[in-house]
Design a protein around this motif. Sequence first.
Motif, PDB file in Angstrom:
ATOM      1  N   ILE A 177       1.717   1.684   1.533  1.00 39.44           N
ATOM      2  CA  ILE A 177       0.380   1.364   2.069  1.00 39.44           C
ATOM      3  C   ILE A 177      -0.368   0.452   1.110  1.00 39.44           C
ATOM      4  O   ILE A 177      -1.045  -0.502   1.517  1.00 39.44           O
ATOM      5  CB  ILE A 177      -0.410   2.654   2.339  1.00 39.44           C
ATOM      6  CG1 ILE A 177       0.245   3.449   3.475  1.00 39.44           C
ATOM      7  CG2 ILE A 177      -1.862   2.337   2.700  1.00 39.44           C
ATOM      8  CD1 ILE A 177      -0.359   4.810   3.708  1.00 39.44           C
ATOM      9  N   MET A 178      -0.259   0.728  -0.210  1.00 42.62           N
ATOM     10  CA  MET A 178      -0.919  -0.121  -1.199  1.00 42.62           C
ATOM     11  C   MET A 178      -0.392  -1.547  -1.135  1.00 42.62           C
ATOM     12  O   MET A 178      -1.165  -2.518  -1.189  1.00 42.62           O
ATOM     13  CB  MET A 178      -0.701   0.439  -2.607  1.00 42.62           C
ATOM     14  CG  MET A 178      -1.392  -0.365  -3.696  1.00 42.62           C
ATOM     15  SD  MET A 178      -0.860   0.046  -5.376  1.00 42.62           S
ATOM     16  CE  MET A 178       0.768  -0.709  -5.407  1.00 42.62           C
ATOM     17  N   PHE A 203      -5.392   3.773  -4.751  1.00 41.62           N
ATOM     18  CA  PHE A 203      -3.994   3.600  -4.341  1.00 41.62           C
ATOM     19  C   PHE A 203      -3.042   3.814  -5.507  1.00 41.62           C
ATOM     20  O   PHE A 203      -1.960   4.387  -5.348  1.00 41.62           O
ATOM     21  CB  PHE A 203      -3.792   2.203  -3.750  1.00 41.62           C
ATOM     22  CG  PHE A 203      -4.296   2.053  -2.347  1.00 41.62           C
ATOM     23  CD1 PHE A 203      -3.835   2.875  -1.333  1.00 41.62           C
ATOM     24  CD2 PHE A 203      -5.234   1.091  -2.030  1.00 41.62           C
ATOM     25  CE1 PHE A 203      -4.301   2.743  -0.036  1.00 41.62           C
ATOM     26  CE2 PHE A 203      -5.707   0.945  -0.736  1.00 41.62           C
ATOM     27  CZ  PHE A 203      -5.237   1.777   0.265  1.00 41.62           C
ATOM     28  N   CYS A 254      -5.282  -8.166   2.121  1.00 37.70           N
ATOM     29  CA  CYS A 254      -6.708  -8.174   1.754  1.00 37.70           C
ATOM     30  C   CYS A 254      -7.042  -8.745   0.387  1.00 37.70           C
ATOM     31  O   CYS A 254      -8.233  -8.941   0.100  1.00 37.70           O
ATOM     32  CB  CYS A 254      -7.260  -6.738   1.831  1.00 37.70           C
ATOM     33  SG  CYS A 254      -7.125  -5.990   3.468  1.00 37.70           S
ATOM     34  N   TRP A 290      -1.854  -3.335   1.843  1.00 33.63           N
ATOM     35  CA  TRP A 290      -3.274  -3.642   1.599  1.00 33.63           C
ATOM     36  C   TRP A 290      -3.422  -4.876   0.712  1.00 33.63           C
ATOM     37  O   TRP A 290      -4.223  -5.766   1.007  1.00 33.63           O
ATOM     38  CB  TRP A 290      -3.941  -2.435   0.959  1.00 33.63           C
ATOM     39  CG  TRP A 290      -5.348  -2.680   0.491  1.00 33.63           C
ATOM     40  CD1 TRP A 290      -6.447  -2.905   1.273  1.00 33.63           C
ATOM     41  CD2 TRP A 290      -5.801  -2.737  -0.867  1.00 33.63           C
ATOM     42  NE1 TRP A 290      -7.557  -3.089   0.483  1.00 33.63           N
ATOM     43  CE2 TRP A 290      -7.195  -2.993  -0.832  1.00 33.63           C
ATOM     44  CE3 TRP A 290      -5.189  -2.573  -2.098  1.00 33.63           C
ATOM     45  CZ2 TRP A 290      -7.962  -3.095  -1.986  1.00 33.63           C
ATOM     46  CZ3 TRP A 290      -5.951  -2.686  -3.253  1.00 33.63           C
ATOM     47  CH2 TRP A 290      -7.316  -2.938  -3.190  1.00 33.63           C
ATOM     48  N   SER A 328      -6.041 -14.619   1.821  1.00 29.23           N
ATOM     49  CA  SER A 328      -5.107 -13.624   1.272  1.00 29.23           C
ATOM     50  C   SER A 328      -3.706 -13.812   1.843  1.00 29.23           C
ATOM     51  O   SER A 328      -2.714 -13.717   1.113  1.00 29.23           O
ATOM     52  CB  SER A 328      -5.618 -12.212   1.582  1.00 29.23           C
ATOM     53  OG  SER A 328      -6.875 -11.980   0.988  1.00 29.23           O
ATOM     54  N   LEU A 355     -10.855   0.882  -4.790  1.00 27.41           N
ATOM     55  CA  LEU A 355      -9.747   1.078  -3.856  1.00 27.41           C
ATOM     56  C   LEU A 355      -8.405   0.907  -4.556  1.00 27.41           C
ATOM     57  O   LEU A 355      -7.452   1.647  -4.292  1.00 27.41           O
ATOM     58  CB  LEU A 355      -9.856   0.087  -2.691  1.00 27.41           C
ATOM     59  CG  LEU A 355     -10.928   0.373  -1.651  1.00 27.41           C
ATOM     60  CD1 LEU A 355     -11.007  -0.765  -0.638  1.00 27.41           C
ATOM     61  CD2 LEU A 355     -10.635   1.685  -0.919  1.00 27.41           C
TER      62      LEU A 355
END
Length: 544
Positions: A444-445, A293, A452, A448, A476, A289
Amino acid sequence: MATTLKKELRDIIQYRNAYFLAFSATTGYVCFGWDIGLIGGVLALPSFQQYFGLLSESASARASLSANIVSVLQAGGFFGALFSSYFASRFGRKPALLASGVIYLIGSIIQSTAGIGTSPAVGLKVLYFSRFFGGMGVGLMAALVPTYVSECAPRAIRGRCTGSIEFSVGLGNMLAFWVNYSVSLNISPGQMQWRLPIIAQIVPGVLFLFFMLFQPESPRWLVERGRYEEAAAALAYIASKDQDDNAVVLTLSEIRADFVGKHRLPLLTQFRKMAESRVIFLRCIIPSLATFFQQWSGTNAINYYTPQIFAGLGFSSTSSALFATGIYGVVKFVVTCFTLAFVIESWGRKRTLIYGGLAQGLMMLWIGGYAGAHPNQGIVPATLGFYSPCPRSEVAPGHLRSAVMSLASATTWLFTYVIAQITPIMLNRITYGTYLVFGVASFIMAIWVYICIPETTGYPLEDIKYLFEKDIIVRSLEDAPGGRVFLGKRRAVSVEDLKTIDALPMNSPKDISEELKSRSEEESMKGPSLRYSKSQKFEDPLII
């Protein structure tokens, strides 16, 4: 300041062998960065376009041919990455890395001779083949270097060592950019003008092979194969200690304990075990993932097509576009050096990734907005974005690391191929909208990572698994800047208490575990937990 510099100097002396190991291995990423920076400038040279008949094609046809020439290397890299887990598990990290360097050199030599004694049409096919073949070598390097460095680097400097990958990519970019600019000024138009930059990329490949000859095998791979004396020798070399030193003995015992029941797993079994539990699955999917990204942040798109991008922003001549590309390479390299020297160990992986993603997103939106408002202007807004390499190889389970990193690297090459194919088309059709897409992906990265990804700085690789036990979102957010605002009184169980619970006998009363969890939560409410104290993280004698 003086105290900090003295400490840094002591660390350099103490970990001199580890730094040299990281330098030797990441020289392979100079090859990767060189190729990324090389091909865009070569494609921009009129001598290359004339030799292969691109000048007679339409703008859309040239964009398609440029995309094919660039992306065929990614296709080779994809297959090289897929094969990397087999070769790394079967023969070891070091032999596989040496083989990747040989493949890269062969591909580079064929590239530099493409078209000699043949028609341009045949030469173009040879160029495609050689870039695919060389890409397999680069794909092997890209998959294996992070694994090898993270498995060998002392945890006190692991972030700096793994981060040196980006340093090497930036160095390769910068050197390739300036070689391209130099040949555009100093070499008369002809075959040597575009062949010379390709010939020059052989140099880092030779250096990579030479330096890697003097490095040890990964101690974790040696333990997995039951070669404990060689593993102790490798650990002693990395830490500049004797083999019977307590730190070496304790670290070796920790690695051996982590591999109990997991020795020499077949490749298919490794892939199958990725889904054996929720925690294992999360640790295995995060590297892929992260690379997904990273590709959509637009970093490599700009690296590959920097001259064309600057031309679209108003730099009309080839030499001016290549000069601007060189300046971009210098700025990127300097920022990477600054990040490695002063940021990645003090901020940690998570904070660096968040701020880097936000900076990258703002940069892309600013350039997109400027390009939309001022088309065909010869002034580019001064912006800056940076990012840290995600702790991909750190979070991967030790007994599955080669398979996980193979999958992550294959994902990298797959989406690098996609980005290399669509970027010229996007620049041709939606122009400034290209930067807006990359900017949104960068934001968005960052979100995340914020929600997370827990902080991994300072933990031994064998303890990373506890960061993903139980309340991963809570942990996190605890590690994120300002994240505790969203948690109220909730806190994750500390890593120290999770290790204590894990060490309890299977038949221990449940109330003992519950008491440990309650105590951990009470301590978290009183102040920062153990994971926020570097002195506590490094007080035990473990090396890596």
